[in-house]
Design an enzyme around this catalytic site. Sequence first.
Site, PDB file in Angstrom:
ATOM      1  N   GLU A 152      64.625  18.581  34.088  1.00  0.00           N
ATOM      2  CA  GLU A 152      63.730  19.625  34.576  1.00  0.00           C
ATOM      3  C   GLU A 152      63.299  19.395  36.016  1.00  0.00           C
ATOM      4  OE1 GLU A 152      61.544  20.756  30.386  1.00  0.00           O
ATOM      5  OE2 GLU A 152      60.389  19.695  31.879  1.00  0.00           O
ATOM      6  N   CYS A 210      59.503  19.437  42.829  1.00  0.00           N
ATOM      7  CA  CYS A 210      59.379  18.163  42.127  1.00  0.00           C
ATOM      8  C   CYS A 210      60.638  18.010  41.292  1.00  0.00           C
ATOM      9  CB  CYS A 210      58.133  18.224  41.244  1.00  0.00           C
ATOM     10  SG  CYS A 210      57.980  16.837  40.123  1.00  0.00           S
ATOM     11  N   CYS A 243      63.053   8.885  30.192  1.00  0.00           N
ATOM     12  CA  CYS A 243      62.671   7.707  30.994  1.00  0.00           C
ATOM     13  C   CYS A 243      62.515   6.498  30.094  1.00  0.00           C
ATOM     14  CB  CYS A 243      61.360   7.973  31.730  1.00  0.00           C
ATOM     15  SG  CYS A 243      60.876   6.593  32.806  1.00  0.00           S
ATOM     16  N   CYS A 291      55.745   5.010  29.298  1.00  0.00           N
ATOM     17  CA  CYS A 291      54.290   5.108  29.507  1.00  0.00           C
ATOM     18  C   CYS A 291      53.660   5.976  28.406  1.00  0.00           C
ATOM     19  CB  CYS A 291      53.993   5.700  30.884  1.00  0.00           C
ATOM     20  SG  CYS A 291      54.755   4.745  32.210  1.00  0.00           S
ATOM     21  N   CYS A 351      52.586   9.685  29.155  1.00  0.00           N
ATOM     22  CA  CYS A 351      53.565  10.560  29.804  1.00  0.00           C
ATOM     23  C   CYS A 351      54.525  11.132  28.763  1.00  0.00           C
ATOM     24  CB  CYS A 351      54.327   9.740  30.845  1.00  0.00           C
ATOM     25  SG  CYS A 351      55.760  10.580  31.545  1.00  0.00           S
ATOM     26  N   SER A 360      52.784   4.195  41.317  1.00  0.00           N
ATOM     27  CA  SER A 360      51.942   4.546  40.166  1.00  0.00           C
ATOM     28  C   SER A 360      51.408   3.254  39.558  1.00  0.00           C
ATOM     29  CB  SER A 360      52.780   5.292  39.118  1.00  0.00           C
ATOM     30  OG  SER A 360      53.316   6.471  39.651  1.00  0.00           O
ATOM     31  N   ASN A 385      47.012  15.114  32.265  1.00  0.00           N
ATOM     32  CA  ASN A 385      47.391  16.397  31.658  1.00  0.00           C
ATOM     33  C   ASN A 385      47.724  16.181  30.200  1.00  0.00           C
ATOM     34  OD1 ASN A 385      47.346  18.254  33.904  1.00  0.00           O
ATOM     35  ND2 ASN A 385      48.999  16.984  34.721  1.00  0.00           N
ATOM     36  N   CYS A 418      52.440  17.217  36.164  1.00  0.00           N
ATOM     37  CA  CYS A 418      52.897  15.836  36.076  1.00  0.00           C
ATOM     38  C   CYS A 418      52.867  15.347  34.643  1.00  0.00           C
ATOM     39  CB  CYS A 418      51.975  14.912  36.865  1.00  0.00           C
ATOM     40  SG  CYS A 418      52.387  14.866  38.579  1.00  0.00           S
TER      41      CYS A 418
HETATM   42  N1  SAH Z   1      58.505   7.444  37.051  1.00  0.00           N
HETATM   43  C1  SAH Z   1      57.858   7.708  38.286  1.00  0.00           C
HETATM   44  C2  SAH Z   1      57.932   9.150  38.719  1.00  0.00           C
HETATM   45  C3  SAH Z   1      57.754  10.191  37.667  1.00  0.00           C
HETATM   46  S1  SAH Z   1      56.135  10.264  36.916  1.00  0.00           S
HETATM   47  C4  SAH Z   1      56.409   7.230  38.225  1.00  0.00           C
HETATM   48  O1  SAH Z   1      55.943   6.910  37.140  1.00  0.00           O
HETATM   49  O2  SAH Z   1      55.790   7.183  39.278  1.00  0.00           O
HETATM   50  C5  SAH Z   1      55.183  10.921  38.271  1.00  0.00           C
HETATM   51  C6  SAH Z   1      53.689  10.756  38.092  1.00  0.00           C
HETATM   52  O3  SAH Z   1      53.206  11.551  37.012  1.00  0.00           O
HETATM   53  C7  SAH Z   1      53.261   9.335  37.807  1.00  0.00           C
HETATM   54  O4  SAH Z   1      52.292   8.912  38.716  1.00  0.00           O
HETATM   55  C8  SAH Z   1      52.670   9.456  36.409  1.00  0.00           C
HETATM   56  O5  SAH Z   1      51.619   8.573  36.235  1.00  0.00           O
HETATM   57  C9  SAH Z   1      52.182  10.849  36.377  1.00  0.00           C
HETATM   58  N2  SAH Z   1      51.983  11.326  35.009  1.00  0.00           N
HETATM   59  C10 SAH Z   1      52.803  11.153  33.974  1.00  0.00           C
HETATM   60  N3  SAH Z   1      52.302  11.762  32.865  1.00  0.00           N
HETATM   61  C11 SAH Z   1      51.137  12.316  33.230  1.00  0.00           C
HETATM   62  C12 SAH Z   1      50.175  13.117  32.547  1.00  0.00           C
HETATM   63  N4  SAH Z   1      50.337  13.474  31.283  1.00  0.00           N
HETATM   64  N5  SAH Z   1      49.106  13.532  33.242  1.00  0.00           N
HETATM   65  C13 SAH Z   1      48.962  13.225  34.549  1.00  0.00           C
HETATM   66  N6  SAH Z   1      49.846  12.498  35.245  1.00  0.00           N
HETATM   67  C14 SAH Z   1      50.928  12.046  34.601  1.00  0.00           C
HETATM   68 FE1  SF4 Z   2      58.696   7.152  33.267  1.00  0.00          FE
HETATM   69 FE2  SF4 Z   2      56.996   7.729  35.270  1.00  0.00          FE
HETATM   70 FE3  SF4 Z   2      56.695   8.842  32.816  1.00  0.00          FE
HETATM   71 FE4  SF4 Z   2      56.180   6.256  33.144  1.00  0.00          FE
HETATM   72  S1  SF4 Z   2      55.071   7.959  34.118  1.00  0.00           S
HETATM   73  S2  SF4 Z   2      57.373   7.153  31.467  1.00  0.00           S
HETATM   74  S3  SF4 Z   2      57.702   5.688  34.642  1.00  0.00           S
HETATM   75  S4  SF4 Z   2      58.375   9.150  34.205  1.00  0.00           S
END
Ligand code: SAH
Ligand code: SF4
Length: 342
Positions: free
Chosen positions: A89, A102, A109, A113, A116, A214, A290, A333
């Site tokens: 996406e 973006c 991934c 996390c 996420c 991050s 989010n 995000c």
């Molecule tokens: N893997 C990389 C890039 C993709 S995630 C990384 O982790 O930096 C991009 C950003 O989205 C990261 O900073 C992550 O913390 C944030 N993110 C992921 N899930 C989220 C959520 N549910 N709410 C807010 N931010 C989120």
């Molecule tokens: Fe992967 Fe970034 Fe999501 Fe963590 S926040 S699971 S590193 S996409």
Amino acid sequence: MALPQDQTPLLSLPIEELPGQGYRRAQLAAWLYAKGARQWEEMTDLPKALRAEWAKQYRISEFAEVTPFPSQDGSVKYLFTLLDGQKTEAVYMPYLNRKTICISSMVGCPAGCTFCATGRMGFGRNLTAAEILDQILFTAHHQGHTPREIRNVVLMGMGEPLLNVDNVFAALERMLHPEGLAMSPRRVTLSTVGIPRGIYKMAEWGLEVRLALSLHAPDDETRQQIIPTAHRYSIAEIMEAVRHYYAQTGRRITLEYTLLKGINDHDWQARALAQHFKGISVHMNLIPWNPWEGAPHQGTPRAQILKFAAILEQQGIPTSVRWSRGRDVGAACGQLALKQPA
Ligand code: SAH
Ligand code: SF4
């Protein structure tokens, strides 16, 4: 004619290695990257016979199918079905005349996390350089823009770019190349969960894209609780890589910190966080979490977000809060997990 799967993706080739000699090669590069052509028929100043020959061997597009999901606030989520049927996406955000995309670097991934949605779905595969670039080219075309009208690219979609370094760097090279998307490196941001060897590579590599880190916690214990794979690299190791990167490049580093209620949003954590960045130029983006269905978290209340930001500011860390957009179509995000909006 060969099936698309068996053809060479044009976007996977370094620009100097596109087919054609001299002038012809430059024309093809211009069609792909400056004019955003997605069909051979559009390339009218190239001889028909040459186009027919290339069309057998090379493919322009990386997607079998694309579904756009427009959000009420103007952002559009794109769901791409790749030629092998896997999905990824991107999100187009047209705000304030600064058209931003973006993009994703993987299907899913592996970092896992807990907050996420992409992390929850697990790892599918790395995207190729062509698949990374085509997210930009397709989206620009669909929005009626030439590719170079896209002002900003952020690698913040699905996946961890520094676990797919070769393909991501190849795509970045074509984004910055004067015959490619000719983007200013300051308008391209790579966001990482903190993979030290990838950060060292970025420092050596010399292309001046922005680095976003991050961190999500000032202490390893909290960090490992929300990033299960974080035990592989301590915060100390990540910070050593970041200090090296800063010493080499002198470039300000963006920090991202997703605030989770009762986990990483305590006052003491804001103070501890600031300690890590003494002597480095940083900008903190606090991201209100989010929500997504089935997530084991709650977002930090607004008042505490503002307090956390104020503490960081008092400690000398310039801080912004990223109130997010695209929530209604799951385009914010961390909501990228291939779910079709209801
Ligand atoms: N893997 C990389 C890039 C993709 S995630 C990384 O982790 O930096 C991009 C950003 O989205 C990261 O900073 C992550 O913390 C944030 N993110 C992921 N899930 C989220 C959520 N549910 N709410 C807010 N931010 C989120
Ligand atoms: Fe992967 Fe970034 Fe999501 Fe963590 S926040 S699971 S590193 S996409």
